[in-house]
Design a protein around this motif. Structure first.
Motif, mmCIF file in Angstrom:
data_model
loop_
_atom_site.group_PDB
_atom_site.id
_atom_site.type_symbol
_atom_site.label_atom_id
_atom_site.label_comp_id
_atom_site.label_asym_id
_atom_site.label_seq_id
_atom_site.Cartn_x
_atom_site.Cartn_y
_atom_site.Cartn_z
ATOM 1 N N ALA A 145 0.667 -1.655 0.115
ATOM 2 C CA ALA A 145 -0.152 -0.249 0.334
ATOM 3 C C ALA A 145 1.105 1.220 -0.231
ATOM 4 C CB ALA A 145 -0.809 0.385 0.753
ATOM 5 N N ARG A 146 2.177 1.338 0.711
ATOM 6 C CA ARG A 146 2.530 1.933 0.578
ATOM 7 C C ARG A 146 3.351 3.208 -0.830
ATOM 8 N NH1 ARG A 146 5.743 5.401 4.375
ATOM 9 N NH2 ARG A 146 7.443 7.019 4.068
ATOM 10 N N GLU A 147 3.852 1.430 -0.888
ATOM 11 C CA GLU A 147 4.163 2.307 -3.009
ATOM 12 C C GLU A 147 3.441 2.496 -3.425
ATOM 13 O OE1 GLU A 147 6.179 -0.745 -5.636
ATOM 14 O OE2 GLU A 147 6.670 -1.276 -3.849
ATOM 15 N N ARG A 148 2.092 2.217 -3.635
ATOM 16 C CA ARG A 148 1.111 2.058 -4.470
ATOM 17 C C ARG A 148 0.464 3.753 -3.830
ATOM 18 N NH1 ARG A 148 -2.527 -2.296 -3.321
ATOM 19 N NH2 ARG A 148 -4.556 -1.224 -3.352
ATOM 20 N N LEU A 149 0.077 4.088 -2.816
ATOM 21 C CA LEU A 149 0.065 5.214 -2.102
ATOM 22 C C LEU A 149 0.882 6.652 -3.057
ATOM 23 C CD1 LEU A 149 -1.142 4.643 1.283
ATOM 24 C CD2 LEU A 149 -2.230 6.163 -0.257
ATOM 25 N N LEU A 150 2.540 6.512 -2.381
ATOM 26 C CA LEU A 150 3.863 6.747 -2.876
ATOM 27 C C LEU A 150 3.525 7.313 -4.613
ATOM 28 C CD1 LEU A 150 6.515 5.719 -0.868
ATOM 29 C CD2 LEU A 150 5.679 8.439 -1.749
ATOM 30 N N ALA A 151 3.529 6.691 -5.466
ATOM 31 C CA ALA A 151 3.223 5.536 -6.664
ATOM 32 C C ALA A 151 1.755 7.227 -7.420
ATOM 33 C CB ALA A 151 3.028 5.166 -7.339
ATOM 34 N N ALA A 152 0.824 6.713 -6.787
ATOM 35 C CA ALA A 152 -0.092 7.753 -6.954
ATOM 36 C C ALA A 152 -0.192 9.218 -6.577
ATOM 37 C CB ALA A 152 -2.002 7.487 -6.921
ATOM 38 N N ASP B 104 -8.553 11.786 -0.817
ATOM 39 C CA ASP B 104 -9.218 11.352 -1.152
ATOM 40 C C ASP B 104 -8.885 10.603 -3.036
ATOM 41 O OD1 ASP B 104 -11.199 11.010 1.354
ATOM 42 O OD2 ASP B 104 -12.031 12.835 0.636
ATOM 43 N N THR B 105 -8.354 11.680 -3.401
ATOM 44 C CA THR B 105 -7.585 12.065 -4.675
ATOM 45 C C THR B 105 -6.393 10.379 -4.878
ATOM 46 O OG1 THR B 105 -8.812 14.108 -4.930
ATOM 47 C CG2 THR B 105 -6.866 13.123 -6.262
ATOM 48 N N ILE B 106 -5.925 10.598 -3.804
ATOM 49 C CA ILE B 106 -4.984 9.960 -3.313
ATOM 50 C C ILE B 106 -5.412 8.692 -3.351
ATOM 51 C CG2 ILE B 106 -3.057 9.248 -2.264
ATOM 52 C CD1 ILE B 106 -2.458 12.476 -2.310
ATOM 53 N N THR B 107 -5.955 8.616 -2.672
ATOM 54 C CA THR B 107 -6.309 7.054 -2.353
ATOM 55 C C THR B 107 -7.222 6.497 -3.263
ATOM 56 O OG1 THR B 107 -7.978 8.155 -1.479
ATOM 57 C CG2 THR B 107 -6.370 7.597 0.308
ATOM 58 N N ALA B 108 -7.985 7.327 -3.206
ATOM 59 C CA ALA B 108 -8.809 6.183 -5.176
ATOM 60 C C ALA B 108 -7.829 5.817 -5.644
ATOM 61 C CB ALA B 108 -9.852 7.625 -5.215
ATOM 62 N N GLU B 109 -6.797 7.114 -6.310
ATOM 63 C CA GLU B 109 -6.091 6.538 -7.423
ATOM 64 C C GLU B 109 -5.040 5.211 -7.074
ATOM 65 O OE1 GLU B 109 -2.451 8.097 -10.358
ATOM 66 O OE2 GLU B 109 -5.097 9.472 -10.171
ATOM 67 N N ALA B 110 -4.724 5.255 -5.529
ATOM 68 C CA ALA B 110 -4.092 4.009 -5.193
ATOM 69 C C ALA B 110 -4.482 2.712 -5.343
ATOM 70 C CB ALA B 110 -2.764 4.135 -3.670
ATOM 71 N N GLY B 111 -5.934 3.136 -5.272
ATOM 72 C CA GLY B 111 -6.649 1.738 -5.217
ATOM 73 C C GLY B 111 -6.642 1.220 -3.280
ATOM 74 N N VAL B 112 -6.741 1.861 -2.662
ATOM 75 C CA VAL B 112 -6.628 2.028 -0.634
ATOM 76 C C VAL B 112 -7.864 2.663 -0.042
ATOM 77 C CG1 VAL B 112 -3.787 0.965 -1.018
ATOM 78 C CG2 VAL B 112 -5.060 3.922 -0.744
ATOM 79 N N ALA B 113 -8.148 2.289 1.055
ATOM 80 C CA ALA B 113 -8.630 2.864 1.974
ATOM 81 C C ALA B 113 -8.478 3.912 3.000
ATOM 82 C CB ALA B 113 -9.232 1.930 2.937
ATOM 83 N N LYS B 114 -8.715 4.782 2.980
ATOM 84 C CA LYS B 114 -7.951 6.005 3.643
ATOM 85 C C LYS B 114 -7.398 6.050 4.617
ATOM 86 C CE LYS B 114 -10.461 9.867 3.606
ATOM 87 N NZ LYS B 114 -11.286 11.097 3.916
ATOM 88 N N MET B 115 -7.986 5.324 5.463
ATOM 89 C CA MET B 115 -7.047 4.590 6.926
ATOM 90 C C MET B 115 -5.606 3.625 6.313
ATOM 91 S SD MET B 115 -7.268 4.376 10.545
ATOM 92 C CE MET B 115 -8.658 4.519 10.242
ATOM 93 N N SER B 116 -5.570 3.230 5.196
ATOM 94 C CA SER B 116 -4.431 2.957 4.295
ATOM 95 C C SER B 116 -2.859 3.959 4.674
ATOM 96 C CB SER B 116 -4.804 2.243 3.550
ATOM 97 O OG SER B 116 -3.014 1.538 3.116
ATOM 98 N N LEU B 117 -3.870 4.734 4.088
ATOM 99 C CA LEU B 117 -2.565 5.674 3.485
ATOM 100 C C LEU B 117 -2.239 6.278 5.383
ATOM 101 C CD1 LEU B 117 -3.195 9.277 1.645
ATOM 102 C CD2 LEU B 117 -2.736 9.324 4.285
ATOM 103 N N TYR B 118 -3.409 6.801 6.422
ATOM 104 C CA TYR B 118 -2.804 6.886 7.739
ATOM 105 C C TYR B 118 -2.020 6.010 8.482
ATOM 106 C CZ TYR B 118 -4.962 11.178 6.741
ATOM 107 O OH TYR B 118 -5.851 12.055 6.310
#
Length: 201
Positions: free
Chosen positions: A17-24, A40-54
């Motif tokens: 998830a971290r890698e996907r978030l950074l790429a997005a 929200d834009t970043i998590t949607a593009e990364a395909g992860v839940a907002k909690m995953s970002l935090y």
């Protein structure tokens, strides 16, 4: 969806998830800007839940710093690849320019917009830690140029330092103009100017 597209999508989902978030974040921050890009834009593009970002970043500010660190490492990778082919300190200096030209030549979603680090720094307030990351990157670029010039001019340290600053200014000016014009021509022209200057040393 074809088999190739399905397998590519599956590979992206398997990335951490971290890698996907950074790429997005890298795509969106570069294309749209830091301030205009929401979580929200970043998590949607990364395909992860907002909690995953935090779970991976304590805040958007931390994500921005991670993005800036990643851009720095990306540029260093381009420079090191160019340096491997360089023969001597003159070509080492030009490898710095070539790395920036390589950066300008990437296929960006909305075209080349200049240095992603400087673009981000322009949006951050004075004193923000992200600006310190960008400043450190620019200082390192100048140090790399200065190191090659110190080899080229071992008995003229003052001239080597002054020339390094001159070339760093040339490079930054070229990147600014290239970003405004949307292509790498100015960077390639700056490389030619740098090569001519080096030949006169």
């Amino acid at each position: 969806m074809g088999d190739t597209e399905t397998s590519a999508a599956a590979r992206v989902r398997r990335r951490p998830a971290r890698e996907r978030l950074l790429a997005a974040a890298a795509r969106r921050f570069y294309a749209d800007g830091v301030a205009a890009t929401g979580i929200d834009t970043i998590t949607a593009e990364a395909g992860v839940a907002k909690m995953s970002l935090y779970n991976n970043f304590s805040s958007k500010a931390e994500l921005v710093r991670a993005y800036l660190d990643a851009r720095h490492e990306e540029w260093l990778g381009l420079y090191r690849a160019r340096l491997e082919r360089a023969r001597g300190p003159r070509e080492g200096v030009l490898a710095v320019f070539d790395a920036y030209a390589d950066h300008a030549g990437f296929a960006y979603e909305r075209g080349f917009r200049g240095c992603g680090l400087l673009n981000a720094a322009a949006e951050l307030p004075a004193g923000d830690e992200g600006r310190a990351v960008v400043r450190a990157h620019k200082e390192e670029v100048e140090r790399l140029i200065a190191g090659h010039l110190a080899e080229l001019l071992p008995d003229r340290p003052g001239e080597a330092r002054a020339t390094a600053e001159h070339l760093a200014f040339l490079l930054e000016g070229a990147m600014a103009r290239a970003g405004l014009e949307g292509d790498g021509d100015r960077v390639r022209n700056a490389r030619s100017i740098a090569a001519a200057l080096l030949d006169r040393l």
